[in-house]
Design an enzyme around this catalytic site. Structure first.
Site, PDB file in Angstrom:
ATOM      1  N   SER A 218       0.829  -1.218   0.000  1.00  0.00           N
ATOM      2  CA  SER A 218       0.000   0.000   0.000  1.00  0.00           C
ATOM      3  C   SER A 218       0.860   1.264   0.000  1.00  0.00           C
ATOM      4  CB  SER A 218      -0.913   0.025   1.226  1.00  0.00           C
ATOM      5  OG  SER A 218      -1.636  -1.177   1.355  1.00  0.00           O
TER       6      SER A 218
HETATM    7  N1  SAH Z   1      -0.831  -4.911   4.037  1.00  0.00           N
HETATM    8  C1  SAH Z   1      -0.174  -5.256   2.808  1.00  0.00           C
HETATM    9  C2  SAH Z   1      -1.026  -4.912   1.614  1.00  0.00           C
HETATM   10  C3  SAH Z   1      -1.002  -6.003   0.605  1.00  0.00           C
HETATM   11  S1  SAH Z   1      -2.263  -5.901  -0.619  1.00  0.00           S
HETATM   12  C4  SAH Z   1       1.194  -4.628   2.731  1.00  0.00           C
HETATM   13  O1  SAH Z   1       1.480  -3.712   3.537  1.00  0.00           O
HETATM   14  O2  SAH Z   1       2.020  -5.041   1.912  1.00  0.00           O
HETATM   15  C5  SAH Z   1      -3.569  -6.817   0.121  1.00  0.00           C
HETATM   16  C6  SAH Z   1      -3.282  -8.233   0.491  1.00  0.00           C
HETATM   17  O3  SAH Z   1      -4.510  -8.828   0.861  1.00  0.00           O
HETATM   18  C7  SAH Z   1      -2.714  -9.112  -0.627  1.00  0.00           C
HETATM   19  O4  SAH Z   1      -1.515  -9.685  -0.205  1.00  0.00           O
HETATM   20  C8  SAH Z   1      -3.799 -10.149  -0.861  1.00  0.00           C
HETATM   21  O5  SAH Z   1      -3.286 -11.428  -1.198  1.00  0.00           O
HETATM   22  C9  SAH Z   1      -4.488 -10.182   0.489  1.00  0.00           C
HETATM   23  N2  SAH Z   1      -5.845 -10.715   0.483  1.00  0.00           N
HETATM   24  C10 SAH Z   1      -6.829 -10.531  -0.442  1.00  0.00           C
HETATM   25  N3  SAH Z   1      -7.935 -11.196  -0.097  1.00  0.00           N
HETATM   26  C11 SAH Z   1      -7.652 -11.824   1.080  1.00  0.00           C
HETATM   27  C12 SAH Z   1      -8.390 -12.693   1.947  1.00  0.00           C
HETATM   28  N4  SAH Z   1      -9.639 -13.053   1.690  1.00  0.00           N
HETATM   29  N5  SAH Z   1      -7.771 -13.155   3.059  1.00  0.00           N
HETATM   30  C13 SAH Z   1      -6.495 -12.810   3.347  1.00  0.00           C
HETATM   31  N6  SAH Z   1      -5.751 -12.003   2.575  1.00  0.00           N
HETATM   32  C14 SAH Z   1      -6.320 -11.517   1.454  1.00  0.00           C
END
Ligand code: SAH
Length: 223
Positions: free
Chosen positions: A70
Site C-alpha cells: 500500500s
Molecule cells: N498490508 C499489505 C497490503 C497487501 S495488498 C502490505 O502492507 O504489503 C492486500 C493483500 O490482501 C494481498 O496480499 C492479498 O493477497 C491479500 N488478500 C486478499 N484477499 C484476502 C483474503 N480473503 N484473506 C487474506 N488475505 C487476502
C-alpha cells in the site's frame, strides 16, 4: 540482512525517508507516533531489490502475485484512524499481510498483532522479514481473512488492506466492545470506512473517510 541494508543508503537513506514523512505531514497525517514509526521502518526491505530504490515514494508498489504494497499515505492514514478511534488497543487483526509492511508498522504501536494472508508465498516472505526485524508480537496465519481469525479474537481493532464489496459479517462479530474496523469497501469505486462498535451493543457506527484504491478481497486461499 546486514545493518547497512536495514539502515539504507542513497535512495533508501534516512534523508529520503525524512522527505516521505514531510509529505505525509503535508497530506494531513498528524499522529506523531505513526509518523515516528514510519520514519524508522525500512520500507525498502519489503520490496524486491529492483524496486527498492522507489520505496520512499508515496506510491503503491507491486509485490508479486498481482498484489501491492500500500501507498505510505494510506498506511499512515489507516493506522492513525485505528489509533485515534479505539479506546484501548491491545489486540489488532490485519486482513491481508501482503509484504508485511503494514503489519510491521502496527507491531510497533500495538502489543499484539495478528495477520491473515491468503497467498502462501507472500506470507512466507513477510514472516522472514518480521523475523529479521526482530518483531515477536506478531502471529501470522495462512487463511481467508474474510472470516477473520475467530480463535484469537475478539479484537480491539481490525484493519483490512484488501477491499470487499460489503463488510464481512465475521469481522464485525470479532470486534471487541467499542472495537474499530478500518476497511476499504467497494468495487471499481472504493471508500475507506471506519466502523465502530457502539459499546458492547450490536450497533455499529460508520464513517466514510475518503476514496481509495485497494486490491480486492478474494475468497479462498492459494498455496
Ligand atoms: N498490508 C499489505 C497490503 C497487501 S495488498 C502490505 O502492507 O504489503 C492486500 C493483500 O490482501 C494481498 O496480499 C492479498 O493477497 C491479500 N488478500 C486478499 N484477499 C484476502 C483474503 N480473503 N484473506 C487474506 N488475505 C487476502
Amino acid at each position: 540482512m546486514t545493518d547497512l541494508m536495514l539502515q539504507g543508503v542513497g535512495m533508501t537513506s534516512a534523508r529520503t525517508r525524512d522527505r516521505l514523512i514531510q509529505r505525509l505531514v503535508e497530506q494531513g497525517v498528524t499522529n506523531m507516533r505513526v509518523l515516528d514509526v514510519m520514519r524508522d521502518t525500512p520500507r525498502h526491505i519489503f520490496l524486491d531489490e529492483a524496486l527498492s530504490h522507489r520505496a520512499y515514494e508515496d506510491t503503491a508498489l507491486p509485490i508479486g502475485h498481482g498484489q501491492t504494497l500500500s501507498q505510505p499515505y494510506i498506511v499512515a492514514r489507516m493506522t492513525e484512524l485505528l489509533l485515534g478511534a479505539a479506546g484501548k488497543l491491545e489486540k489488532v487483526l490485519e486482513v491481508g499481510t501482503g509484504s508485511g509492511y503494514q503489519t510491521t508498522i502496527l507491531a510497533q504501536l500495538v502489543p499484539q498483532v495478528y495477520s491473515v494472508e491468503r497467498i502462501k508465498p507472500l506470507q512466507d516472505k513477510a514472516r522472514e522479514r518480521l523475523r529479521q526485524l526482530g518483531l515477536r508480537n506478531v502471529q501470522l496465519r495462512h487463511a481467508d481473512g474474510g472470516f477473520g481469525w475467530p480463535d484469537m479474537g475478539p479484537y480491539d481493532g481490525i484493519l483490512s488492506t484488501a477491499a470487499p464489496h460489503a463488510v464481512p459479517e465475521e469481522l464485525l462479530k470479532q470486534l471487541a466492545p467499542s472495537g474499530v474496523l478500518v476497511i476499504p469497501l467497494g468495487g471499481k469505486k472504493q471508500h475507506l470506512n471506519l466502523i465502530m462498535r457502539d459499546g458492547d451493543s450490536e450497533k455499529f457506527i460508520t464513517r466514510i473517510i475518503e476514496a481509495v484504491n485497494f486490491v480486492p478481497l478474494v475468497t479462498g486461499t492459494l498455496r
